[in-house]
Write an enzyme that holds these catalytic residues in place. Structure first.
Site, PDB file in Angstrom:
ATOM      1  N   ILE A 191      -9.926 -23.408  91.551  1.00 15.76           N
ATOM      2  CA  ILE A 191      -9.983 -24.053  90.561  1.00 15.76           C
ATOM      3  C   ILE A 191      -9.625 -25.687  90.766  1.00 15.76           C
ATOM      4  O   ILE A 191     -10.310 -26.111  89.224  1.00 15.76           O
ATOM      5  CB  ILE A 191      -8.099 -24.167  90.621  1.00 15.76           C
ATOM      6  CG1 ILE A 191      -6.881 -24.832  89.574  1.00 15.76           C
ATOM      7  CG2 ILE A 191      -7.856 -24.529  92.263  1.00 15.76           C
ATOM      8  CD1 ILE A 191      -5.611 -23.956  89.836  1.00 15.76           C
ATOM      9  N   TYR A 221       6.850 -14.683  98.667  1.00 11.61           N
ATOM     10  CA  TYR A 221       5.231 -13.457  98.855  1.00 11.61           C
ATOM     11  C   TYR A 221       5.524 -12.251  99.772  1.00 11.61           C
ATOM     12  O   TYR A 221       4.772 -11.766  98.708  1.00 11.61           O
ATOM     13  CB  TYR A 221       4.326 -15.047 100.046  1.00 11.61           C
ATOM     14  CG  TYR A 221       2.839 -14.842 100.638  1.00 11.61           C
ATOM     15  CD1 TYR A 221       2.480 -15.457  99.824  1.00 11.61           C
ATOM     16  CD2 TYR A 221       3.813 -14.396 101.872  1.00 11.61           C
ATOM     17  CE1 TYR A 221       0.781 -15.240 100.738  1.00 11.61           C
ATOM     18  CE2 TYR A 221       2.426 -14.084 102.336  1.00 11.61           C
ATOM     19  CZ  TYR A 221       1.014 -14.714 101.471  1.00 11.61           C
ATOM     20  OH  TYR A 221      -0.558 -14.366 102.775  1.00 11.61           O
TER      21      TYR A 221
END
Ligand code: AKB
Length: 315
Positions: A35, A141
């Site tokens: 990113i 998660y």
């Protein structure tokens, strides 16, 4: 695998994996993406592109531009951060995975993504956790990881995408620090042992979790991706592990090298609750039987190497 695109290439696993794959397959054949670009070896050694994995169009275009045959999808938010930002975690972890699977389907690519011991929950058998068992995780998660395992299986059965994956335990490494995980204490402890001779653990004594040294994790990814598909009964969520320990056992191993090392506790309730919901030790026999998985490092050899490498790094 001949030419691959890696997402999350500047992360804890991605940065070492990219270097290792470049050594094996050639720098030009490993397209690193992340990113943001930080000034690391990975970003300058070979092709590097900025990619936010929720941008489906750009992921597809990059895979097409470089004519890759494999996508290795590593970008994800880890367990502790996901618990503090559950909606963001869902969007990033599931959105990124869906985009990577769709790219693989449309361009007919091989596919790897890691699951985790976080895919298990409090009702899972805690010791020697079988490959196929009750999962029912209680963290965002874990929910992402179970959904991801099922989704990757679905893309294989429904569309014939060659999807593969492992359930990683806590990974210990000295190159890139982990961030936002529950097992990160097992990395921090080595740095603090060398720097300050002491460490305050956010995980309580007696809390056992599976762990593995990074070189074994990298070998596992490559071995699974190169494995004969006709031998694979499972595909996307092989249990892999090298050792299971609690903070006391890790500290005792460190004291063999630094006798004055002191361990104390300041338990973080969020990360402790996550750790308590995970297995104490998992059974990796399916990975051993189906593609020859075998870890080389145990707690003693890993500790020796970690202390030496961290010491060098801090000079
Ligand atoms: C974490 O602690 O979140 C990770 C993992 C075990 O998946 N290291």
């Amino acid at each position: 695998m001949k030419k691959m695109l890696i997402t999350g290439a500047l992360g804890q696993i991605g940065s070492e994996l990219t270097n290792k794959l470049r050594d094996i397959y050639g720098n030009a054949n490993v397209i690193a993406t992340d990113i943001r670009q930080t000034n690391t070896e990975v970003a300058v050694n070979g092709p590097f592109e900025i990619l936010d994995v929720v941008d489906a169009q750009r992921m597809f275009e990059l895979a097409k531009k470089y004519k890759v045959d494999t996508i290795i999808h590593m970008a994800a938010l880890l367990s502790a951060t996901a618990e503090t930002k559950p909606v963001f975690a869902w969007n990033l972890n599931m959105g990124g995975l869906m985009n990577a699977l769709e790219t693989a389907r449309e361009l007919n690519l091989k596919f790897f993504t890691p699951s985790s011991i976080g895919a298990f929950g409090p009702n899972t058998p805690k010791v020697n956790t079988p490959q196929d068992t009750i999962q029912r995780p209680t963290t965002m998660y874990g929910v992402n990881k179970v959904a991801g395992e099922l989704l990757a299986d679905y893309y294989f059965h429904r569309f014939g995408v060659d999807t593969r994956g492992v359930r990683f335990p806590g990974l210990i490494s000295y190159v890139t620090p982990p961030g936002g995980g529950t097992t990160d204490y097992a990395v921090e402890i080595y740095y603090q042992a060398i720097k300050n001779n002491k460490y305050s653990s956010y995980i309580q004594k007696g809390t056992f979790m599976d762990m593995m040294y990074m070189p074994d994790a990298l070998e596992a990814i490559i071995d699974l991706m190169e494995a004969d598909p006709s031998k694979l009964i499972h595909r996307n969520a092989f249990n892999v592990t090298a050792m299971s320990f609690d903070p006391e056992q890790l500290a005792a191993e460190i004291r063999k090298h630094i006798p004055s090392f002191e361990l104390s506790y300041e338990v973080d309730p969020v990360r402790q609750a996550i750790a308590d919901s995970w297995p104490n030790s998992i059974d990796a026999s399916a990975a051993a039987d189906e593609w020859g998985f075998k870890a080389k490092y145990d707690l003693a050899s890993m500790t020796c190497d970690m202390l030496e490498k961290v010491k060098d790094k801090m000079k």
